[in-house]
Write a protein that holds these residues in place. Structure first.
Motif, PDB file in Angstrom:
ATOM      1  N   GLY A 219       0.802  -1.210   0.000  1.00 29.90           N
ATOM      2  CA  GLY A 219       0.000   0.000   0.000  1.00 29.90           C
ATOM      3  C   GLY A 219       0.832   1.255   0.000  1.00 29.90           C
ATOM      4  O   GLY A 219       0.293   2.352  -0.114  1.00 29.90           O
ATOM      5  N   GLY A 220       2.142   1.174   0.176  1.00 31.65           N
ATOM      6  CA  GLY A 220       3.000   2.357   0.149  1.00 31.65           C
ATOM      7  C   GLY A 220       2.915   3.211   1.385  1.00 31.65           C
ATOM      8  O   GLY A 220       3.297   4.380   1.379  1.00 31.65           O
ATOM      9  N   ARG A 232      -2.617   3.757  -2.805  1.00 29.16           N
ATOM     10  CA  ARG A 232      -3.133   2.426  -2.488  1.00 29.16           C
ATOM     11  C   ARG A 232      -4.348   2.172  -3.368  1.00 29.16           C
ATOM     12  O   ARG A 232      -5.262   3.011  -3.431  1.00 29.16           O
ATOM     13  CB  ARG A 232      -3.518   2.330  -0.997  1.00 29.16           C
ATOM     14  N   ASP A 233      -4.300   1.041  -4.043  1.00 22.57           N
ATOM     15  CA  ASP A 233      -5.412   0.665  -4.929  1.00 22.57           C
ATOM     16  C   ASP A 233      -5.687   1.751  -5.956  1.00 22.57           C
ATOM     17  O   ASP A 233      -6.833   2.180  -6.180  1.00 22.57           O
ATOM     18  CB  ASP A 233      -6.684   0.364  -4.117  1.00 22.57           C
ATOM     19  N   SER A 234      -4.563   2.295  -6.531  1.00 23.54           N
ATOM     20  CA  SER A 234      -4.623   3.314  -7.591  1.00 23.54           C
ATOM     21  C   SER A 234      -5.194   4.635  -7.099  1.00 23.54           C
ATOM     22  O   SER A 234      -5.569   5.498  -7.900  1.00 23.54           O
ATOM     23  CB  SER A 234      -5.454   2.816  -8.792  1.00 23.54           C
ATOM     24  N   THR A 235      -5.312   4.826  -5.798  1.00 27.06           N
ATOM     25  CA  THR A 235      -5.834   6.076  -5.233  1.00 27.06           C
ATOM     26  C   THR A 235      -4.737   6.708  -4.389  1.00 27.06           C
ATOM     27  O   THR A 235      -4.103   6.036  -3.574  1.00 27.06           O
ATOM     28  CB  THR A 235      -7.076   5.822  -4.365  1.00 27.06           C
ATOM     29  N   GLU A 236      -4.529   8.006  -4.598  1.00 28.88           N
ATOM     30  CA  GLU A 236      -3.505   8.732  -3.830  1.00 28.88           C
ATOM     31  C   GLU A 236      -4.133   9.252  -2.532  1.00 28.88           C
ATOM     32  O   GLU A 236      -5.228   9.830  -2.543  1.00 28.88           O
ATOM     33  CB  GLU A 236      -2.944   9.887  -4.657  1.00 28.88           C
ATOM     34  N   TYR A 237      -3.418   9.036  -1.425  1.00 29.41           N
ATOM     35  CA  TYR A 237      -3.910   9.441  -0.107  1.00 29.41           C
ATOM     36  C   TYR A 237      -2.913  10.374   0.558  1.00 29.41           C
ATOM     37  O   TYR A 237      -1.706  10.360   0.269  1.00 29.41           O
ATOM     38  CB  TYR A 237      -4.100   8.218   0.798  1.00 29.41           C
ATOM     39  N   ILE A 238      -3.444  11.157   1.492  1.00 31.81           N
ATOM     40  CA  ILE A 238      -2.624  11.942   2.427  1.00 31.81           C
ATOM     41  C   ILE A 238      -2.988  11.456   3.824  1.00 31.81           C
ATOM     42  O   ILE A 238      -4.181  11.409   4.181  1.00 31.81           O
ATOM     43  CB  ILE A 238      -2.897  13.456   2.300  1.00 31.81           C
ATOM     44  N   GLY A 239      -1.985  11.055   4.599  1.00 33.21           N
ATOM     45  CA  GLY A 239      -2.247  10.525   5.933  1.00 33.21           C
ATOM     46  C   GLY A 239      -1.333  11.135   6.971  1.00 33.21           C
ATOM     47  O   GLY A 239      -0.275  11.687   6.662  1.00 33.21           O
ATOM     48  N   PHE A 240      -1.762  11.009   8.215  1.00 31.23           N
ATOM     49  CA  PHE A 240      -0.928  11.461   9.349  1.00 31.23           C
ATOM     50  C   PHE A 240      -0.986  10.372  10.420  1.00 31.23           C
ATOM     51  O   PHE A 240      -2.074  10.001  10.882  1.00 31.23           O
ATOM     52  CB  PHE A 240      -1.442  12.784   9.915  1.00 31.23           C
ATOM     53  N   LEU A 250       0.504   2.428  15.914  1.00 30.77           N
ATOM     54  CA  LEU A 250       0.370   3.742  15.302  1.00 30.77           C
ATOM     55  C   LEU A 250      -1.088   3.899  14.855  1.00 30.77           C
ATOM     56  O   LEU A 250      -1.694   2.940  14.370  1.00 30.77           O
ATOM     57  CB  LEU A 250       1.275   3.884  14.083  1.00 30.77           C
ATOM     58  N   VAL A 251      -1.628   5.104  15.008  1.00 31.04           N
ATOM     59  CA  VAL A 251      -2.959   5.402  14.475  1.00 31.04           C
ATOM     60  C   VAL A 251      -2.763   6.382  13.325  1.00 31.04           C
ATOM     61  O   VAL A 251      -1.996   7.332  13.441  1.00 31.04           O
ATOM     62  CB  VAL A 251      -3.888   5.985  15.563  1.00 31.04           C
ATOM     63  N   MET A 252      -3.377   6.131  12.177  1.00 30.29           N
ATOM     64  CA  MET A 252      -3.239   6.999  11.015  1.00 30.29           C
ATOM     65  C   MET A 252      -4.626   7.401  10.529  1.00 30.29           C
ATOM     66  O   MET A 252      -5.502   6.550  10.345  1.00 30.29           O
ATOM     67  CB  MET A 252      -2.468   6.299   9.894  1.00 30.29           C
ATOM     68  N   VAL A 253      -4.782   8.716  10.320  1.00 30.27           N
ATOM     69  CA  VAL A 253      -6.014   9.254   9.736  1.00 30.27           C
ATOM     70  C   VAL A 253      -5.680   9.657   8.305  1.00 30.27           C
ATOM     71  O   VAL A 253      -4.681  10.353   8.084  1.00 30.27           O
ATOM     72  CB  VAL A 253      -6.521  10.467  10.544  1.00 30.27           C
ATOM     73  N   GLU A 254      -6.471   9.219   7.304  1.00 31.02           N
ATOM     74  CA  GLU A 254      -6.145   9.478   5.911  1.00 31.02           C
ATOM     75  C   GLU A 254      -7.353  10.048   5.174  1.00 31.02           C
ATOM     76  O   GLU A 254      -8.506   9.874   5.580  1.00 31.02           O
ATOM     77  CB  GLU A 254      -5.690   8.196   5.218  1.00 31.02           C
ATOM     78  N   MET A 255      -7.027  10.792   4.104  1.00 26.52           N
ATOM     79  CA  MET A 255      -8.072  11.275   3.185  1.00 26.52           C
ATOM     80  C   MET A 255      -7.487  11.228   1.785  1.00 26.52           C
ATOM     81  O   MET A 255      -6.265  11.208   1.618  1.00 26.52           O
ATOM     82  CB  MET A 255      -8.520  12.700   3.541  1.00 26.52           C
ATOM     83  N   THR A 256      -8.348  11.214   0.790  1.00 27.40           N
ATOM     84  CA  THR A 256      -7.870  11.169  -0.585  1.00 27.40           C
ATOM     85  C   THR A 256      -7.268  12.517  -0.968  1.00 27.40           C
ATOM     86  O   THR A 256      -7.699  13.570  -0.476  1.00 27.40           O
ATOM     87  CB  THR A 256      -9.000  10.823  -1.553  1.00 27.40           C
TER      88      THR A 256
END
Length: 871
Positions: A219-220, A232-240, A250-256
């Motif tokens: 998933g990168g 991930r799955d051809s969709t670009e995400y921004i996460g923290f 670790l807890v990560m919150v992500e959005m496209t």
């Protein structure tokens, strides 16, 4: 016309192109800034959400409750092998613990040390996921996130079950990771479409979103805490991501990215429309202005082409509008400056080349990769290499083979790092001689930081390094000389005090032997004491030889003949396994020295050589006359130029290391086993040689034998054999009065008893002041003064000078543990004074006193007759 037409059409296109580039650059820059702001805002929002989730996700508070359950008697009984009754009790205990948790996705159980479940309470409807053995821990632990084959995701809260101080089982509360539909709706409202929350392990091996498993590397997703972008799955995400306190998660919150960057894209569409309008207006303005700029700019273009071709005399005629006239004037000033600077650079280059040619330095250049591309005249002149030989790294073939790898390695590393290069190596000169050069080079750096070329120099430092090595050798030799001088002074002081002790031993022993019958059994014990004391006296004489304070019967002797005669006696010393070769010089090797001391030098060196050849070998002794010049004296600061007699003693033994050679002549330093050497043999050799104003050199390597070279000043005077000394007179007594001055109580007591038993009247004094007081009271009765030389307050020499003033002609006998030459050389007593060296026996003291009294008595009539003669 053709040129004007081209400029007239090209200028509007150029203006439009430049404007388009500027607009595109500003548009891109503003879009990047807006995009970065949108991204930063998204990351800030994600960080807040991650922090809130992190604070709500801690389950570490459950560990104390589980520890209490693990310590219950029921669990202990179950682990120890309890039956169904124990299992039911534990199941009830675990059910009570599970009921305290609000979620039903919990299984609590006890696992033994093999990982087999003993009992479990399953509150989940999914079967099979609770049978996996928990993490084995020695204290309360929260495990990383795990997943079963059917992608059931869970984690454990593990506490050890202990018995007798050891862990015997584990109690684990296993929880499934689930999410409710309303939770997904809430997250989408807070984060945006496609947003979500992931939990993962810091190792990055597992990430979980809702109930699904997300492979970390596929998933990168980065495992490090902080903001990250990934696909991930051809969709670009921004996460923290952020670590959860007290949990290995670790807890990560992500959005496209589409949702996060939507405001920036809307801004881009608006600014593109504005930029298109600006480009259209700029194109119209460029067409209008180009007609007025064409003619004057054509002149500037022509002049610029001439300057570019190397014609720095090109100038532009000033005409047209004021702005164009300023352009033409500025161009002409620029052309003037370029012409002037070009001329200066040409002169500077010529001056630099002249300096390089006239310099004694070896100057060289190389390309950015460290390879020589063209000729380097000074290097070629030094090494006699031609231009083809120095190309690339061929210049290195002139470096000494032993220095080649080290020098090229340093050069390669300097080129790789772009740092200054420094190395010292031997470079073969055109005459074939290797010279030591200090090579230095620095990179010439462009404005962008890249290396344009390398410039280096080579300085011949052969003479300087030779001078430095010579200076270090001189410093070492002087330091060794000072050390041996200090040790010699210490040894002399020790010998002086030791001689006092030996006098106090030998005197009473001799008197006791005289008082006992010849067959008395105690005489044997007294003889052993006398023998031991005499051996100590011999050791003391070695110390005095070491400190150059021993008695020398100096005569002019032939060292070659002494070596030859001593060699005849060495066969019994060195044994039959060692082959002895004595090669005396055919010339007379005359030196001024004590024959006994020269024999001692040869004997000590031969004994050391014998001990170095336990399996046998060759011992070679040679003498010859050598000339030591001023250059040799400069390398050995304690040596004066002149003719010397060389005594060489060489063996084929085990040899010595440099560290051993450094300490070789130090007193009590020995490489022999305990009890097989005093450590004074070579120290005595060094003391005798220095006393004769000579010096010793040692050459040795481990396994290759040793050579000792003793240099003694040569004298042209013929051999003179020492005059035989008269035997000591017998210890006859007398009735005269003797003033005895000695600060050592034991020595004073022995001397008083020794003289009193011979019939003398002895007046003892402990120091010079007490002696002067006795002399003042009974001076007319005293016939001789016997005094120690070294005393506190007033020395024996000072006392003798006082007595000479008060009682001229009064004989004085000096006593000292030093030799008479040593104390006379220091100015303590006069040269030729009567002297008796310690340790002495009662007989030797009595005989010497009697001889002086008889000599004084015999000389009185002669002096009286001469004084009564005519003036």
């Amino acid at each position: 016309m053709h040129e004007s037409w081209t400029i007239r059409r090209g200028l509007p296109l150029l203006a439009v192109g430049v404007l388009a580039a500027v607009v595109a650059t500003l548009t891109a820059a503003s879009y990047v800034e807006v995009r970065d702001q949108a991204r930063a805002a998204a990351e800030e929002r994600l960080e807040r959400l991650a922090g809130e989730l992190m604070r709500r996700s801690s389950v570490a508070a459950r560990l104390p409750r589980l520890s209490r359950a693990a310590g219950s008697p029921a669990v202990a009984a179950l682990v120890e092998g309890g039956g169904a009754e124990a299992a039911a009790a534990v199941r009830a205990e675990l059910e009570a613990v599970r009921s305290e948790v609000s979620t039903s996705q919990v299984t609590i159980g006890v696992w033994d040390r093999t990982g087999a479940p003993l009992v479990a309470v399953n509150g989940d409807s999914v079967p099979g996921w609770g049978s996996v053995a928990p993490v084995r821990a020695e204290s309360g632990t929260i495990s990383p996130i795990q997943a079963t084959d059917d992608t059931t995701v869970f984690y454990d809260l593990v506490v050890p079950v202990e018995a007798g101080g050891a862990t015997v089982a584990w109690l684990a509360e296993r929880r499934r990771l689930v999410s409710a539909p309303q939770q997904s709706q809430t997250l989408e409202a807070l984060i945006g479409p496609g947003g979500g929350v992931l939990f993962g392990n810091p190792s990055g091996d597992l990430w979980v979103k809702e109930r699904g498993v997300v492979a970390a590397r596929a998933g990168g997703i980065e495992a490090a805490p902080g903001a990250a972008s990934y696909v991930r799955d051809s969709t670009e995400y921004i996460g923290f991501s952020q670590p959860i306190p007290n949990m290995p998660w670790l807890v990560m919150v992500e959005m496209t990215s589409d949702h996060a960057l939507a405001p920036a894209r809307a801004y881009l569409r608006r600014i593109i429309a504005v930029a298109g309008g600006l480009l259209l207006l700029g194109a119209l303005a460029a067409v209008v202005l180009s007609r007025r700029l064409t003619a004057p700019l054509a002149g500037v273009v022509d002049a610029a082409r001439g300057v570019a071709a190397g014609d720095y005399t090109q100038r532009v005629r000033i005409r047209g509008p004021a702005e164009l006239a300023d352009v033409a004037s500025s161009f002409n000033r620029m052309a003037d400056r370029v012409e002037h600077r070009t001329r200066e650079l040409a002169e500077s280059e010529a001056r630099f080349r002249s300096l390089v040619t006239a310099s004694s330095q070896v100057v060289w250049t190389a390309d950015p990769e460290g390879r020589v591309r063209g000729p380097i005249p000074s290097w070629q002149a030094f090494t006699d290499q031609d231009e083809e030989e120095v190309r690339g790294t061929g210049w290195a073939s002139a470096i000494h083979p032993e220095d080649l790898e080290r020098t090229l390695g340093a050069w390669t590393e300097a080129v790789r790092r772009g740092s200054p290069f420094e190395a010292e190596c031997r470079l073969q000169r055109s005459d074939g001689v290797y010279r030591l050069l200090a090579l230095r080079a620095v990179p010439v750096v462009r404005a962008d930081g890249s290396t344009r070329e390398w410039v280096g120099t080579g300085s011949d430092i052969t003479e300087r390094r030779d001078a430095e090595r010579l200076l270090l050798a001189k410093e070492d030799e002087l330091r060794q000389a000072h050390k041996m001088e200090a040790v010699g002074r210490l040894a002399g002081g020790v010998a002086h005090d030791f001689n006092n002790l030996l006098t106090a031993i030998l005197g009473p022993v001799a008197m006791a032997q005289d008082q006992l019958p010849a067959d008395h059994p105690a005489r044997a014990e007294l003889e052993d004491i006398r023998t031991a004391a005499q051996r100590a006296a011999d050791l003391t004489r070695q110390l005095l030889a070491l400190s150059r304070q021993s008695t020398l019967s100096e005569t002019v002797v032939d060292l070659g003949r002494i070596a030859e005669e001593t060699g005849r006696l060495l066969h019994r010393v060195i044994g039959e396994s060692i082959q002895l070769r004595v090669t005396p010089s055919p010339d007379r090797c005359s030196v001024r020295a004590d024959r006994a001391h020269l024999e001692q030098i040869i004997l000590n060196l031969a004994v050391n050589a014998r001990d170095a050849m336990p399996e046998g070998g060759v011992l070679a002794i040679e003498t010859r006359i050598v000339e030591l010049d001023a250059e040799y004296a400069e390398q050995h600061p304690t040596v004066r130029p002149g003719r010397y007699v060389l005594l060489s003693v060489a063996d084929t033994g085990v040899g010595m290391s440099p560290d051993t050679i450094q300490h070789l002549f130090e007193p009590f330093f020995t490489t022999k086993e305990a009890g097989k050497g005093t450590g004074l043999g070579l120290a005595t050799v060094h003391g005798i040689v220095r006393q004769c104003e000579g010096h010793v050199l040692v050459f040795s390597q481990p396994g290759r034998g040793s050579t000792f070279q003793v240099y003694l000043p040569h004298t042209s005077v013929g051999d003179r054999q020492p005059v035989p000394q008269r035997g000591a007179p017998s210890a006859r007594g007398g009735t005269e009065t003797i003033l005895l001055v000695e600060d050592d109580d034991a020595v004073r007591g022995v001397a008083v008893r020794s003289l009193s038993r011979l019939g003398y009247r002895v007046l003892p004094a402990a120091d010079g002041h007490a002696a002067l007081a006795i002399l003042a009271r009974a001076g007319h009765e005293i016939r001789i003064v016997v005094t120690d030389v070294v005393m506190p307050g007033m020395s024996g020499g000072e006392l003798a000078r006082h007595i000479e003033r008060e009682r001229p002609g009064m004989p004085v006998l000096f006593l000292s543990g030093y030799a008479d030459e040593a104390v006379a050389g220091r100015g303590v007593i006069r040269e030729g004074s009567r002297f008796l060296r310690k340790p002495f026996t009662p007989d030797s003291l009595g005989a010497r006193v009697r001889a002086i009294l008889d000599e004084t008595e015999a000389s009185r009539p002669v002096r009286a007759a001469s004084s009564s003669g005519p003036a």
